[in-house]
Each structure stands twice: as structure tokens, then as C-alpha cells.
Design a protein around this motif. Structure first.
Motif, PDB file in Angstrom:
ATOM      1  N   MET A   1       0.845  -1.172   0.000  1.00 43.67           N
ATOM      2  CA  MET A   1       0.000   0.000   0.000  1.00 43.67           C
ATOM      3  C   MET A   1       0.893   1.238   0.000  1.00 43.67           C
ATOM      4  SD  MET A   1      -3.333   0.574   0.150  1.00 43.67           S
ATOM      5  CE  MET A   1      -4.499  -0.063   1.294  1.00 43.67           C
ATOM      6  N   SER A   2       0.724   2.106  -0.977  1.00 41.27           N
ATOM      7  CA  SER A   2       1.509   3.324  -1.079  1.00 41.27           C
ATOM      8  C   SER A   2       0.622   4.537  -0.865  1.00 41.27           C
ATOM      9  CB  SER A   2       2.167   3.418  -2.446  1.00 41.27           C
ATOM     10  OG  SER A   2       3.060   2.369  -2.636  1.00 41.27           O
ATOM     11  N   GLU A   3       1.219   5.600  -0.427  1.00 42.89           N
ATOM     12  CA  GLU A   3       0.485   6.833  -0.195  1.00 42.89           C
ATOM     13  C   GLU A   3       0.857   7.844  -1.266  1.00 42.89           C
ATOM     14  OE1 GLU A   3       1.006   9.881   3.253  1.00 42.89           O
ATOM     15  OE2 GLU A   3      -0.192   8.190   3.961  1.00 42.89           O
ATOM     16  N   TYR A   4      -0.146   8.357  -1.982  1.00 39.16           N
ATOM     17  CA  TYR A   4       0.072   9.350  -3.019  1.00 39.16           C
ATOM     18  C   TYR A   4      -0.684  10.617  -2.664  1.00 39.16           C
ATOM     19  CZ  TYR A   4       1.308   5.095  -5.554  1.00 39.16           C
ATOM     20  OH  TYR A   4       1.861   3.905  -5.925  1.00 39.16           O
ATOM     21  N   TRP A   5      -0.191  11.734  -3.148  1.00 31.43           N
ATOM     22  CA  TRP A   5      -0.777  13.036  -2.901  1.00 31.43           C
ATOM     23  C   TRP A   5      -1.347  13.546  -4.219  1.00 31.43           C
ATOM     24  CZ3 TRP A   5      -0.920  15.515   1.777  1.00 31.43           C
ATOM     25  CH2 TRP A   5      -1.314  16.856   1.771  1.00 31.43           C
ATOM     26  N   PRO A   6      -2.662  13.529  -4.414  1.00 40.89           N
ATOM     27  CA  PRO A   6      -3.257  13.994  -5.669  1.00 40.89           C
ATOM     28  C   PRO A   6      -2.973  15.477  -5.918  1.00 40.89           C
ATOM     29  CG  PRO A   6      -4.861  12.812  -4.341  1.00 40.89           C
ATOM     30  CD  PRO A   6      -3.664  13.042  -3.475  1.00 40.89           C
ATOM     31  N   VAL A   7      -2.735  15.820  -7.169  1.00 37.68           N
ATOM     32  CA  VAL A   7      -2.420  17.195  -7.559  1.00 37.68           C
ATOM     33  C   VAL A   7      -3.475  17.650  -8.562  1.00 37.68           C
ATOM     34  CG1 VAL A   7      -0.737  18.652  -8.747  1.00 37.68           C
ATOM     35  CG2 VAL A   7       0.048  16.879  -7.149  1.00 37.68           C
ATOM     36  N   THR A   8      -4.207  18.697  -8.226  1.00 35.55           N
ATOM     37  CA  THR A   8      -5.248  19.193  -9.131  1.00 35.55           C
ATOM     38  C   THR A   8      -4.708  20.169 -10.170  1.00 35.55           C
ATOM     39  OG1 THR A   8      -5.850  20.935  -7.574  1.00 35.55           O
ATOM     40  CG2 THR A   8      -7.096  18.864  -7.449  1.00 35.55           C
ATOM     41  N   ASP A   9      -3.594  20.849  -9.861  1.00 35.69           N
ATOM     42  CA  ASP A   9      -2.986  21.794 -10.794  1.00 35.69           C
ATOM     43  C   ASP A   9      -1.481  21.554 -10.803  1.00 35.69           C
ATOM     44  OD1 ASP A   9      -1.892  23.985 -12.158  1.00 35.69           O
ATOM     45  OD2 ASP A   9      -3.456  25.343 -11.453  1.00 35.69           O
ATOM     46  N   VAL A  10      -1.015  20.780 -11.782  1.00 38.92           N
ATOM     47  CA  VAL A  10       0.387  20.360 -11.814  1.00 38.92           C
ATOM     48  C   VAL A  10       1.338  21.546 -11.943  1.00 38.92           C
ATOM     49  CG1 VAL A  10       0.496  19.889 -14.301  1.00 38.92           C
ATOM     50  CG2 VAL A  10       1.994  18.648 -12.747  1.00 38.92           C
ATOM     51  N   LEU A  11       0.990  22.550 -12.729  1.00 38.42           N
ATOM     52  CA  LEU A  11       1.887  23.694 -12.899  1.00 38.42           C
ATOM     53  C   LEU A  11       1.991  24.506 -11.611  1.00 38.42           C
ATOM     54  CD1 LEU A  11       0.939  24.821 -16.528  1.00 38.42           C
ATOM     55  CD2 LEU A  11       2.786  23.282 -15.791  1.00 38.42           C
ATOM     56  N   ALA A  12       0.885  24.696 -10.917  1.00 34.52           N
ATOM     57  CA  ALA A  12       0.912  25.410  -9.640  1.00 34.52           C
ATOM     58  C   ALA A  12       1.727  24.633  -8.605  1.00 34.52           C
ATOM     59  CB  ALA A  12      -0.500  25.655  -9.124  1.00 34.52           C
ATOM     60  N   TYR A  13       1.578  23.310  -8.598  1.00 36.93           N
ATOM     61  CA  TYR A  13       2.310  22.482  -7.648  1.00 36.93           C
ATOM     62  C   TYR A  13       3.821  22.569  -7.883  1.00 36.93           C
ATOM     63  CZ  TYR A  13       4.154  18.434  -5.172  1.00 36.93           C
ATOM     64  OH  TYR A  13       4.904  17.620  -4.353  1.00 36.93           O
ATOM     65  N   LEU A  14       4.250  22.484  -9.126  1.00 32.79           N
ATOM     66  CA  LEU A  14       5.676  22.450  -9.443  1.00 32.79           C
ATOM     67  C   LEU A  14       6.351  23.813  -9.372  1.00 32.79           C
ATOM     68  CD1 LEU A  14       5.616  19.987 -12.469  1.00 32.79           C
ATOM     69  CD2 LEU A  14       6.363  19.495 -10.114  1.00 32.79           C
ATOM     70  N   ALA A  15       5.597  24.896  -9.545  1.00 34.92           N
ATOM     71  CA  ALA A  15       6.186  26.237  -9.609  1.00 34.92           C
ATOM     72  C   ALA A  15       7.071  26.526  -8.404  1.00 34.92           C
ATOM     73  CB  ALA A  15       5.082  27.283  -9.709  1.00 34.92           C
ATOM     74  N   GLY A  16       8.233  27.110  -8.676  1.00 36.35           N
ATOM     75  CA  GLY A  16       9.154  27.503  -7.619  1.00 36.35           C
ATOM     76  C   GLY A  16      10.455  26.734  -7.671  1.00 36.35           C
ATOM     77  N   SER A  17      11.126  26.703  -6.538  1.00 34.28           N
ATOM     78  CA  SER A  17      12.461  26.124  -6.444  1.00 34.28           C
ATOM     79  C   SER A  17      12.452  24.853  -5.598  1.00 34.28           C
ATOM     80  CB  SER A  17      13.403  27.164  -5.831  1.00 34.28           C
ATOM     81  OG  SER A  17      14.708  26.662  -5.738  1.00 34.28           O
ATOM     82  N   TRP A  18      13.160  23.833  -6.068  1.00 35.85           N
ATOM     83  CA  TRP A  18      13.223  22.531  -5.412  1.00 35.85           C
ATOM     84  C   TRP A  18      14.677  22.091  -5.257  1.00 35.85           C
ATOM     85  CZ3 TRP A  18       8.625  19.874  -4.271  1.00 35.85           C
ATOM     86  CH2 TRP A  18       7.463  20.426  -4.817  1.00 35.85           C
ATOM     87  N   HIS A  19      15.023  21.549  -4.103  1.00 36.86           N
ATOM     88  CA  HIS A  19      16.329  20.914  -3.905  1.00 36.86           C
ATOM     89  C   HIS A  19      16.244  19.519  -4.510  1.00 36.86           C
ATOM     90  CE1 HIS A  19      20.143  19.896  -2.159  1.00 36.86           C
ATOM     91  NE2 HIS A  19      19.604  18.774  -1.694  1.00 36.86           N
ATOM     92  N   VAL A  20      17.292  19.093  -5.217  1.00 38.10           N
ATOM     93  CA  VAL A  20      17.289  17.825  -5.937  1.00 38.10           C
ATOM     94  C   VAL A  20      18.443  16.933  -5.462  1.00 38.10           C
ATOM     95  CG1 VAL A  20      17.482  16.762  -8.226  1.00 38.10           C
ATOM     96  CG2 VAL A  20      16.362  18.976  -7.987  1.00 38.10           C
ATOM     97  N   GLU A  21      18.122  15.694  -5.157  1.00 36.66           N
ATOM     98  CA  GLU A  21      19.125  14.662  -4.878  1.00 36.66           C
ATOM     99  C   GLU A  21      18.815  13.474  -5.763  1.00 36.66           C
ATOM    100  OE1 GLU A  21      21.844  14.709  -2.964  1.00 36.66           O
ATOM    101  OE2 GLU A  21      21.421  16.750  -2.264  1.00 36.66           O
ATOM    102  N   ARG A  22      19.791  13.057  -6.590  1.00 35.36           N
ATOM    103  CA  ARG A  22      19.577  11.948  -7.516  1.00 35.36           C
ATOM    104  C   ARG A  22      20.664  10.897  -7.323  1.00 35.36           C
ATOM    105  NH1 ARG A  22      19.444  14.687 -12.178  1.00 35.36           N
ATOM    106  NH2 ARG A  22      17.198  14.864 -11.891  1.00 35.36           N
ATOM    107  N   SER A  23      20.241   9.652  -7.314  1.00 31.99           N
ATOM    108  CA  SER A  23      21.207   8.554  -7.350  1.00 31.99           C
ATOM    109  C   SER A  23      21.118   7.905  -8.719  1.00 31.99           C
ATOM    110  CB  SER A  23      20.930   7.528  -6.247  1.00 31.99           C
ATOM    111  OG  SER A  23      19.718   6.854  -6.494  1.00 31.99           O
ATOM    112  N   VAL A  24      22.262   7.520  -9.242  1.00 34.65           N
ATOM    113  CA  VAL A  24      22.340   6.892 -10.552  1.00 34.65           C
ATOM    114  C   VAL A  24      23.097   5.583 -10.383  1.00 34.65           C
ATOM    115  CG1 VAL A  24      23.127   7.124 -12.938  1.00 34.65           C
ATOM    116  CG2 VAL A  24      22.427   9.161 -11.657  1.00 34.65           C
ATOM    117  N   ARG A  25      22.468   4.498 -10.821  1.00 37.36           N
ATOM    118  CA  ARG A  25      23.128   3.189 -10.759  1.00 37.36           C
ATOM    119  C   ARG A  25      23.142   2.560 -12.137  1.00 37.36           C
ATOM    120  NH1 ARG A  25      20.772  -0.783  -6.500  1.00 37.36           N
ATOM    121  NH2 ARG A  25      19.176  -0.705  -8.074  1.00 37.36           N
ATOM    122  N   ASP A  26      24.310   2.094 -12.524  1.00 36.77           N
ATOM    123  CA  ASP A  26      24.433   1.284 -13.727  1.00 36.77           C
ATOM    124  C   ASP A  26      24.250  -0.151 -13.261  1.00 36.77           C
ATOM    125  OD1 ASP A  26      25.411  -0.411 -15.775  1.00 36.77           O
ATOM    126  OD2 ASP A  26      26.594   1.250 -16.588  1.00 36.77           O
TER     127      ASP A  26
END
Length: 176
Positions: free
Chosen positions: A1-26
Motif C-alpha cells: 500500500m503506497s500513499e500518493y498526494w493527488p495534484v489538481t494543478d500540476v503547474l501550480a504544484y511544481l512552480a518555484g524552487s526545489w532541492h534535488v538529490e539523484r542517485s544513478v546506478r548502472d
């Protein structure tokens, strides 16, 4: 069971600045890398949408170098919870539908297939997982986004999380 957060306006949700951490595995060689930086979503001047600009430091096999990429998130006519994601030059990348808080999409790139899974965790956290497979690639890229703490929560913060049991990038200096 996973928990998701519904988004009614994707552009409004994403607008602004976000800190990013990415892992890359070959997955074939076992090599690992990481990216740390920031992604800023700003309004586009010429159309309804957001310009996504990511910049930071990518480390691959103990070598650090600057990395950046730019995407365009365009309003989708089918609803505010959807966007059409394109590369900076306008080529199609993938669709994005966050109305359920979870989305899986594909992007064929030459002989490779990029399969992306997007999960919105709450007003200030979302994740992408891209599995890249092809004749010369077997990669797993996991990216966690955290809203810049100086910003307020997203416009959809008043919504309650939704429980689902669904199962489940393209440019820049990262391995492709």
C-alpha cells in the motif's frame, strides 16, 4: 500500500524552487553516481507552462562536474493535473498526469526505453524513478525533490493523501 498526494494543478504544484538529490546506478556494471542541485520551475513567456531548469554537480566514478538540463512543462488541454513535458528544443519527452499523485510514462530514445514513475508524497516532496534499458544501457535514476524551505507549500497542500496500490532522463550530463 503506497500513499500518493493527488495534484489538481500540476503547474501550480511544481512552480518555484526545489532541492534535488539523484542517485544513478548502472545495473550492469554496478557503477554508481549522484547529482545534487536545484530545479527551478518558472513561468514561460510565450505559452502557458513552466520552464524547468536543473543545475548542480554530477559525480560519476568519483569525478565531479557541473551538470544542467532544461525542460518545458506545458499545460495539457485535458486538465490542470496534466502536463506535456518537452525537451528545451521542443521535442516531446513524456506526458505527466499527477491527478492521482502517481504516474508511469515511457520515452523511447533510439534503441533505449526510458520508463518513468512519478510519485507525489506531499505538498513539498515528490520523486521520479527512471529505469533506462537498451542494448548499451541498464540504468536506474532515482530523484527526490524537496521544495525550497523559503517557499510556502504547494497550492494543493489542503488535499488529503490518497492510498493506492499501483505498481510501478533524457538530457544533460548524466549517463543516458
Amino acid at each position: 500500500m503506497s500513499e500518493y498526494w493527488p495534484v489538481t494543478d500540476v503547474l501550480a504544484y511544481l512552480a518555484g524552487s526545489w532541492h534535488v538529490e539523484r542517485s544513478v546506478r548502472d545495473l550492469a556494471s554496478g557503477a554508481r553516481g549522484s547529482f545534487s542541485g536545484v530545479t527551478v520551475f518558472e513561468p514561460l513567456d510565450d505559452e502557458k507552462g513552466l520552464l524547468h531548469h536543473e543545475s548542480g554537480t554530477f559525480v560519476w566514478q568519483d569525478v565531479a562536474r557541473p551538470a544542467e538540463r532544461t525542460l518545458r512543462f506545458l499545460a495539457d488541454g485535458d486538465g490542470a493535473g496534466r502536463a506535456d513535458v518537452r525537451f528545451a528544443d521542443g521535442r516531446p519527452f513524456h506526458d505527466l498526469d499527477l491527478t492521482s499523485g502517481h504516474h508511469v510514462t515511457d520515452h523511447p530514445c533510439a534503441a533505449d526505453l526510458y520508463r518513468g514513475e512519478f510519485t507525489v508524497q506531499d505538498a513539498d516532496h515528490w520523486r521520479t524513478v527512471w529505469r533506462v534499458g537498451g542494448p548499451a544501457k541498464d540504468l536506474l535514476l532515482t530523484t527526490d525533490y524537496t521544495r525550497d524551505s523559503e517557499q510556502g507549500p504547494g497550492r494543493d497542500s489542503e488535499q488529503k493523501p490518497r492510498h493506492d496500490s499501483e505498481q510501478g532522463p533524457g538530457q544533460g550530463s548524466e549517463p543516458r
